[in-house]
Design an enzyme around this catalytic site. Structure first.
Site, PDB file in Angstrom:
ATOM      1  CE  LYS A 192       0.721   1.367   4.317  1.00 45.74           C
ATOM      2  NZ  LYS A 192       1.140   2.653   4.841  1.00 45.74           N
ATOM      3  CB  THR A 249      -1.562   4.952   3.627  1.00 45.91           C
ATOM      4  OG1 THR A 249      -1.549   4.148   4.798  1.00 45.91           O
ATOM      5  CG2 THR A 249      -0.158   5.402   3.330  1.00 45.91           C
TER       6      THR A 249
HETATM    7  O1  13P Z   1       1.531   2.911   7.496  1.00 45.82           O
HETATM    8  C1  13P Z   1       1.066   3.984   7.791  1.00 45.82           C
HETATM    9  C2  13P Z   1      -0.337   4.168   8.191  1.00 45.82           C
HETATM   10  O2  13P Z   1      -0.957   2.954   8.411  1.00 45.82           O
HETATM   11  C3  13P Z   1       1.920   5.185   7.778  1.00 45.82           C
HETATM   12  O3  13P Z   1       2.201   5.513   6.502  1.00 45.82           O
HETATM   13  P1  13P Z   1       3.538   6.312   6.159  1.00 45.82           P
HETATM   14  O4  13P Z   1       4.687   5.388   6.468  1.00 45.82           O
HETATM   15  O5  13P Z   1       3.385   6.621   4.724  1.00 45.82           O
HETATM   16  O6  13P Z   1       3.581   7.537   7.016  1.00 45.82           O
END
Ligand code: 13P
Ligand code: NDP
Length: 332
Positions: A192, A249
């Protein structure tokens, strides 16, 4: 109540440490940087990685000494940037008690080997599958550090051990579900981030919700196909760690991956976006690993491949989207 040690006092490691402390555990953070260790131990503050929390719980301390950090641990949580997990964990081999469970918060694929973090952690620490757990879900660290209601999924081959870890991180604002599908959690969490880079890029370039939804949905199809080929349970992709984490995200400027992509969409180079990134954007090194995994499993990865052309060759957002569209009419 358990003794829990968190390896890596980054944004999520520290926020998850606070969850564990709020749940009543004795929490020890381990970090390399003396400034972070002293901040948490002496001032209950991590001004480097989680400055938004003014006062971390009193049942949370920190050390830079590896042996001291894990000596009495019932549970060890690994929260290190994925590409450095192997080198960092090697130093802990032989130090972690044989009775301790080890859980990973990391969301990335090792670029040099194409391995998931469950593989890297078990291999490096010589850990049997029943002592390893993956933790993944829609868990933007700042919101959880603010104690906003949220949920995650704990996966372990031994479901009783998953329950032990889930219990250790349950508070009145944080809930953990359990599963045996470790591979599904690992694939969802890592892939993701690549989707979030692409969505962020499209948003940064000025495109709206339709474009974002298209990328998210095609991304979900891609990560589901790759996850299935890797041995994951399809149910996981429709749950918190799959769709749930994609929604969080790909829809939030709090995500480092989304923000990294957004900066690319606004015209910054990869180097410039890296410089202004507030923490690790795991999707960046993971993108090429996903393309390689796709080749290994014989699964097409148009989104990851297009993003790899952005990151490695500097193609524009319009070119990335055109690659994603592909040619000809296909079934959805
Ligand atoms: O995994 C995340 C939210 O579930 C955090 O995403 P980031 O690592 O892009 O900040
Ligand atoms: N932030 C979030 O919202 C979420 C993050 N995650 C995942 O959790 C993992 C950690 O993320 P997060 O804490 O936010 O990241 P940060 O960028 O805030 O911190 C990264 C951590 O890795 C450590 N690290 C980097 N290189 C090394 C090394 N060579 N040896 C030891 N430690 C090292 C850093 O130490 P130092 O500070 O000393 O550099 C720091 O503790 C990532 O895989 C991420 O995808 C999962 C869910 C949510």
């Amino acid at each position: 109540m358990a003794n829990v040690t968190v390896l890596g006092a980054g944004a999520w490691g520290t926020a998850f440490g606070q969850v564990l402390a709020d749940a009543g555990n004795n929490v020890t953070m381990w970090a390399i940087e003396p400034e972070i260790v002293e901040g948490i131990r002496d001032h209950h503050h991590n001004g480097v990685r989680l400055p938004s929390v003014e006062m971390l719980p009193s049942n949370m301390t920190a050390t830079g000494d590896r042996a001291e950090a894990v000596a009495n641990a019932d549970i060890v949580i690994v929260a290190i940037a994925a590409q450095f997990a192997r080198v960092a964990l090697t130093e802990f081999k032989g130090l972690i008690p044989e009775t301790a469970l080890v859980a990973s918060l990391m969301k990335g694929i090792e670029r040099t080997t194409g391995k998931r973090m469950d593989e890297v952690v078990m291999e490096t620490l010589d850990l049997p599958a029943e002592r390893f757990a993956a933790i993944s879900g829609p868990n933007l660290s700042k919101q959880i550090a603010d104690r906003e209601p949220a949920a995650t999924v704990v996966g372990c081959a031994d479901i009783d051990n998953a329950r032990k870890i889930a219990t250790a991180c349950t508070t009145d604002y944080f809930r953990a579900f359990v599963t045996r599908d470790v591979i599904g959690l690992e694939m969802c969490g890592s892939l993701k981030n690549v989707v979030a880079l692409a969505v962020g890029m499209a948003r940064g370039a000025g495109y709206g919700e339709n474009t974002a939804a298209m990328i998210e949905t095609r991304g979900l199809a891609e990560l589901t196909a790759l996850g299935e080929a890797a041995g994951a349970d399809l149910k996981t992709f429709a749950g918190l760690a799959g769709v749930g984490d994609l929604i969080a995200t790909c829809g939030s400027p709090l995500s480092r991956n989304y923000t990294f992509g957004s900066n690319l969409g606004k015209g910054l180079s990869v180097e410039e976006a890296t410089k202004v990134s507030n923490g690790v954007a795991e999707g960046v090194p993971t993108t090429d690993a996903v393309v390689a995994l796709g080749k290994q499993y014989g699964v097409p990865t148009p989104l990851a491949t297009a993003m790899s052309h952005v990151l490695d060759d500097g193609i524009s957002c319009a070119q990335m989207l055109s690659e994603l569209f592909g040619e000809g009419i296909t079934e959805e």
